[in-house]
Write a protein that holds these residues in place. Structure first.
Motif, PDB file in Angstrom:
ATOM      1  N   UNK A   1      14.881  15.981 -43.442  1.00  0.00           N
ATOM      2  CA  UNK A   1      13.929  16.857 -44.122  1.00  0.00           C
ATOM      3  C   UNK A   1      12.499  16.379 -43.901  1.00  0.00           C
ATOM      4  N   UNK A   2      12.318  15.076 -43.972  1.00  0.00           N
ATOM      5  CA  UNK A   2      10.988  14.497 -43.757  1.00  0.00           C
ATOM      6  C   UNK A   2      10.526  14.762 -42.329  1.00  0.00           C
ATOM      7  N   UNK A   3      11.420  14.577 -41.370  1.00  0.00           N
ATOM      8  CA  UNK A   3      11.081  14.819 -39.964  1.00  0.00           C
ATOM      9  C   UNK A   3      10.654  16.268 -39.754  1.00  0.00           C
ATOM     10  N   UNK A   4      11.409  17.178 -40.309  1.00  0.00           N
ATOM     11  CA  UNK A   4      11.080  18.603 -40.152  1.00  0.00           C
ATOM     12  C   UNK A   4       9.736  18.930 -40.790  1.00  0.00           C
ATOM     13  N   UNK A   5       9.496  18.341 -41.945  1.00  0.00           N
ATOM     14  CA  UNK A   5       8.225  18.571 -42.649  1.00  0.00           C
ATOM     15  C   UNK A   5       7.046  18.061 -41.827  1.00  0.00           C
ATOM     16  N   UNK A   6       7.194  16.865 -41.283  1.00  0.00           N
ATOM     17  CA  UNK A   6       6.123  16.283 -40.468  1.00  0.00           C
ATOM     18  C   UNK A   6       5.901  17.116 -39.218  1.00  0.00           C
ATOM     19  N   UNK A   7       6.985  17.498 -38.565  1.00  0.00           N
ATOM     20  CA  UNK A   7       6.877  18.303 -37.350  1.00  0.00           C
ATOM     21  C   UNK A   7       6.129  19.606 -37.609  1.00  0.00           C
ATOM     22  N   UNK A   8       6.373  20.211 -38.742  1.00  0.00           N
ATOM     23  CA  UNK A   8       5.775  21.516 -39.042  1.00  0.00           C
ATOM     24  C   UNK A   8       4.339  21.403 -39.540  1.00  0.00           C
ATOM     25  N   UNK A   9       4.070  20.439 -40.410  1.00  0.00           N
ATOM     26  CA  UNK A   9       2.789  20.407 -41.122  1.00  0.00           C
ATOM     27  C   UNK A   9       1.701  19.597 -40.420  1.00  0.00           C
ATOM     28  N   UNK A  10       2.081  18.570 -39.651  1.00  0.00           N
ATOM     29  CA  UNK A  10       1.069  17.718 -39.023  1.00  0.00           C
ATOM     30  C   UNK A  10       0.807  18.186 -37.597  1.00  0.00           C
ATOM     31  N   UNK A  11      -0.445  18.214 -37.217  1.00  0.00           N
ATOM     32  CA  UNK A  11      -0.822  18.783 -35.921  1.00  0.00           C
ATOM     33  C   UNK A  11      -1.571  17.799 -35.025  1.00  0.00           C
ATOM     34  N   UNK A  12      -2.580  17.145 -35.583  1.00  0.00           N
ATOM     35  CA  UNK A  12      -3.541  16.413 -34.763  1.00  0.00           C
ATOM     36  C   UNK A  12      -3.310  14.899 -34.785  1.00  0.00           C
TER      37      UNK A  12
END
Length: 314
Positions: free
Chosen positions: A10-21
């Protein structure tokens, strides 16, 4: 603490989606490091600098990472690479340099793995100054004793471009890493790896400058080292109850291998506290390091030989 950190799906998916730069990931990585309370001291001394170093290495960007890159976006695969490194760095407490196989010393890059210590010596400052307080003319023959990755030997070859440098270590494993770095820096004609138990295989050799960063961690400090240090070779750290087992041999032998105006420089780190009691009559010059760090002493050939002969010398 080690083993408590969990990077869930869940954490991985959240990071993948929300963090960009780059800045997003630098901030996130710093937070993870702080939450996990990992130890810094193998190239960086804080969570922010280690985060930037990790990301720069994943993205193959120059270090230190310039803020011009902060708004650059990461691809999905780059995000996963960053998260994988963060996970391993925290869960296994492995120094970042061992995960990326790269470390910096004296502004130069070096290959490292768990056969050698991660470079971090304050000798970098003396090399940057060319040992100018001790030499009017550049040393021609230099010895880097206990060379490990050969970072000091190679840096010395850059500082003194006319010098020949012997890079000595007891460990064949360490010398294999040293050879990688010597070849990478194209210095095989001036930097020479030599297997030797201190000076045992250097009969008849004399040097204008001997630099030595030997194992110097005493028994008490060895028992208290953070987990990160246990990934480093114990042979490169432990040096008996007072941390001076190798230093004692070096002091008794180095004078025979110094040229007439030669100097010996030895790093003893925290074990400097034992020096006055163990060597009360040794006329050492303690090096003033403006950039931080301590525990390096210098002594010239005449003083060293006089001390070994039981004579008084200034």
């Amino acid at each position: 603490m080690s083993g408590e950190y969990q990077l869930t799906e869940q954490h991985i998916n959240e990071v993948q989606q929300d963090l960009k730069t780059v800045l997003d990931f630098a901030r996130w990585t710093m937070t993870q490091f702080n939450l996990a309370n990992i130890y810094f001291g193998h190239g960086t001394d804080n969570a922010w600098d280690e985060s930037l170093s990790l990301i720069a290495q994943v993205l193959q960007l120059p270090q230190p990472l310039h803020h011009d890159f902060f708004n650059a976006r990461l691809t999905a695969s780059e995000k996963l690479q960053v998260m994988d490194l963060v996970k391993i760095r925290i869960e296994k407490r492995i120094p970042l340099a061992y995960l990326t196989h790269q470390a910096w010393f004296a502004g130069l890059p070096f290959y490292v793995d768990e056969r050698v210590l991660v470079p971090r010596s304050p000798f970098a400052e003396l090399l940057a100054n060319g040992f100018s307080s001790w030499y009017e003319t550049a040393p021609q023959n230099i010895l880097d004793m206990c060379t490990g990755s050969a970072c000091i030997a190679i840096a010395a070859a850059y500082v003194f471009p006319e010098a020949s440098v012997d890079a000595v270590d007891i460990s064949e494993d360490a010398l294999e890493v040293a050879e990688i770095n010597i070849q990478e820096h194209q210095l095989s004609e001036r930097v020479f790896p030599i297997q030797s138990d201190l000076f045992s295989n250097l009969q008849g050799q004399e040097y204008d400058l001997i630099i030595c960063n030997p194992p110097y961690v005493d028994a008490e400090d060895m028992s208290d080292l953070p987990e990160e240090f246990h990934h480093e070779p114990e042979l490169g750290l432990a040096a008996g109850n007072f941390g001076l087992d190798l230093v004692d041999n070096i002091l008794k032998t180095a004078g025979q291998h110094l040229s007439h105006n030669g100097w010996l420089f030895v790093e003893v780190g925290n074990s400097l506290v034992h020096i006055p009691a163990v060597y009360p009559d040794l006329p050492l010059h303690w090096v003033n390091l403006e950039q931080g760090g301590d525990g390096i002493f210098a002594i010239n050939k005449a003083s060293l030989e006089a001390w070994n002969n039981g004579e008084k010398s200034e």
